[in-house]
Design an enzyme around this catalytic site. Sequence first.
Site, mmCIF file in Angstrom:
data_model
loop_
_atom_site.group_PDB
_atom_site.id
_atom_site.type_symbol
_atom_site.label_atom_id
_atom_site.label_comp_id
_atom_site.label_asym_id
_atom_site.label_seq_id
_atom_site.Cartn_x
_atom_site.Cartn_y
_atom_site.Cartn_z
ATOM 1 N N GLU A 225 17.336 -35.682 20.415
ATOM 2 C CA GLU A 225 17.472 -36.671 19.341
ATOM 3 C C GLU A 225 16.653 -37.918 19.618
ATOM 4 O O GLU A 225 16.086 -38.525 18.701
ATOM 5 C CB GLU A 225 18.947 -37.060 19.169
ATOM 6 N N CYS B 207 25.621 -35.881 21.892
ATOM 7 C CA CYS B 207 26.525 -36.310 22.963
ATOM 8 C C CYS B 207 27.172 -37.650 22.612
ATOM 9 O O CYS B 207 26.622 -38.461 21.871
ATOM 10 C CB CYS B 207 25.799 -36.384 24.297
ATOM 11 N N CYS C 30 23.745 -39.950 22.276
ATOM 12 C CA CYS C 30 22.842 -39.722 21.152
ATOM 13 C C CYS C 30 23.522 -39.989 19.815
ATOM 14 O O CYS C 30 22.863 -40.377 18.842
ATOM 15 C CB CYS C 30 22.311 -38.292 21.191
ATOM 16 N N THR D 114 17.809 5.197 39.542
ATOM 17 C CA THR D 114 17.133 3.930 39.792
ATOM 18 C C THR D 114 16.198 3.961 40.987
ATOM 19 O O THR D 114 15.439 3.020 41.198
ATOM 20 C CB THR D 114 18.170 2.819 40.035
ATOM 21 N N SER E 133 11.451 2.936 44.859
ATOM 22 C CA SER E 133 11.751 2.625 43.459
ATOM 23 C C SER E 133 10.586 1.951 42.730
ATOM 24 O O SER E 133 10.740 1.588 41.565
ATOM 25 C CB SER E 133 12.978 1.708 43.380
ATOM 26 N N TRP F 209 7.067 2.164 40.914
ATOM 27 C CA TRP F 209 7.854 1.480 39.900
ATOM 28 C C TRP F 209 8.373 2.516 38.920
ATOM 29 O O TRP F 209 7.633 3.453 38.587
ATOM 30 C CB TRP F 209 7.013 0.451 39.155
ATOM 31 N N THR G 91 26.315 -0.112 43.908
ATOM 32 C CA THR G 91 27.656 -0.511 44.357
ATOM 33 C C THR G 91 28.042 -1.876 43.817
ATOM 34 O O THR G 91 29.129 -2.046 43.239
ATOM 35 C CB THR G 91 27.727 -0.526 45.895
ATOM 36 N N THR H 264 28.250 -1.893 39.918
ATOM 37 C CA THR H 264 29.484 -1.241 39.466
ATOM 38 C C THR H 264 30.690 -2.146 39.673
ATOM 39 O O THR H 264 31.584 -2.217 38.820
ATOM 40 C CB THR H 264 29.684 0.090 40.208
#
Length: 375
Positions: A66, A89, A98, A175, A182, A184, A308, A311
Amino acid sequence: MSEYALDSKHNDALSEDQVWMRQAIAEAEKAIYRTRPNPAVGCVIVKDGVIVGRGATAPVGGSHAEVFAMREAGEQACGATAYVTLEPCAHYGRTPPCAKGLVEAGVAKVVVACADPNPLVAGKGIEILRQAGIHVITDVCTAEAEVQNKGFLKAMACNMPYVRLKVASSLDGRTAMASGESKWITGAESRQDVQHWRAISGAVITGIETILADDPLLNVRSLFDVDGKVIDLDTIVQPKRVILDRQGRLPLTAQILKQPDTVMVMGPFRQELAELGVVQLEVQSLQDLLRTLKDFQIYDVLIEAGATLSTAFLQENLVDELISYVAPTLLGQSARAMFNAQFESMAQQLRFKLADVHQFGDDIRLRLIPSQESV
């Protein structure tokens, strides 16, 4: 690529307030990588159908949106309409409130996209404006504006950060190879998109197994704006890197420790890490970890971890959004699975709702929201 992009071709179907608010949202988009822990806010000031002032939040310690808009508008702000993506605010912090600035500028009308759940504001800004006789309209383009500050809004309302879990997998949900290889699975365009999610995050969380296997940096290495222009990385706020290391195995030679002041470790206290300046978190549960990160003014969290840890966050219902990149390849049954939950019945499955799907090269990205519906 951001979650939000201004689409002017649909403006004909919008009200006048919605059209101008979308311009304010586009201003906020310019600030999303640089304002943490403050929210990215946009403001435009409109008079006689023309924008006379515009602004976006500056980095911490700088002016709010602002202020920039009022400064540009000057005397033309008097009698004008201000469109702001977050409630102005109402408190003195690093900058004056503001809401009072808008009153002093003499604006006649203020249109707000989102209320601010911060207890220091929470309706007080709107009340200051109304008490001064300013016409205030709220909840214009709210859903579009909320996208830009999901973490801030959740942290202020729920005392917890907004948690995104990112995974990259093959068509058969793998994965990495059994050996851990991994690089890519997904293509370069998908990997570039991940840079966006890191850049809007206050912290990237990973596990010690990922550190030991890949020795990653987990920082933002390249970034582009909505127009495809390269963003100077010196202008953005890099995320903290948070490592879960319950047995204290983080090697001092890890690449991530090249910038130890940006590293946080959840695990046993180690003097050698303290001497490097690493923040060590003495918490036990994932929920306590997230609450502690919020206390550090980290409002958006990105999890980039193995099966792990990923999950565990899902099973404890701590994930707000799953970002899944799927590559058109098969890795076979001996490759490592995306998740390792053990379910005995269909009733235990974790279900999601599709928020959106996007193609990057030959890969697709699914953004998924955990579903609370019973199976």
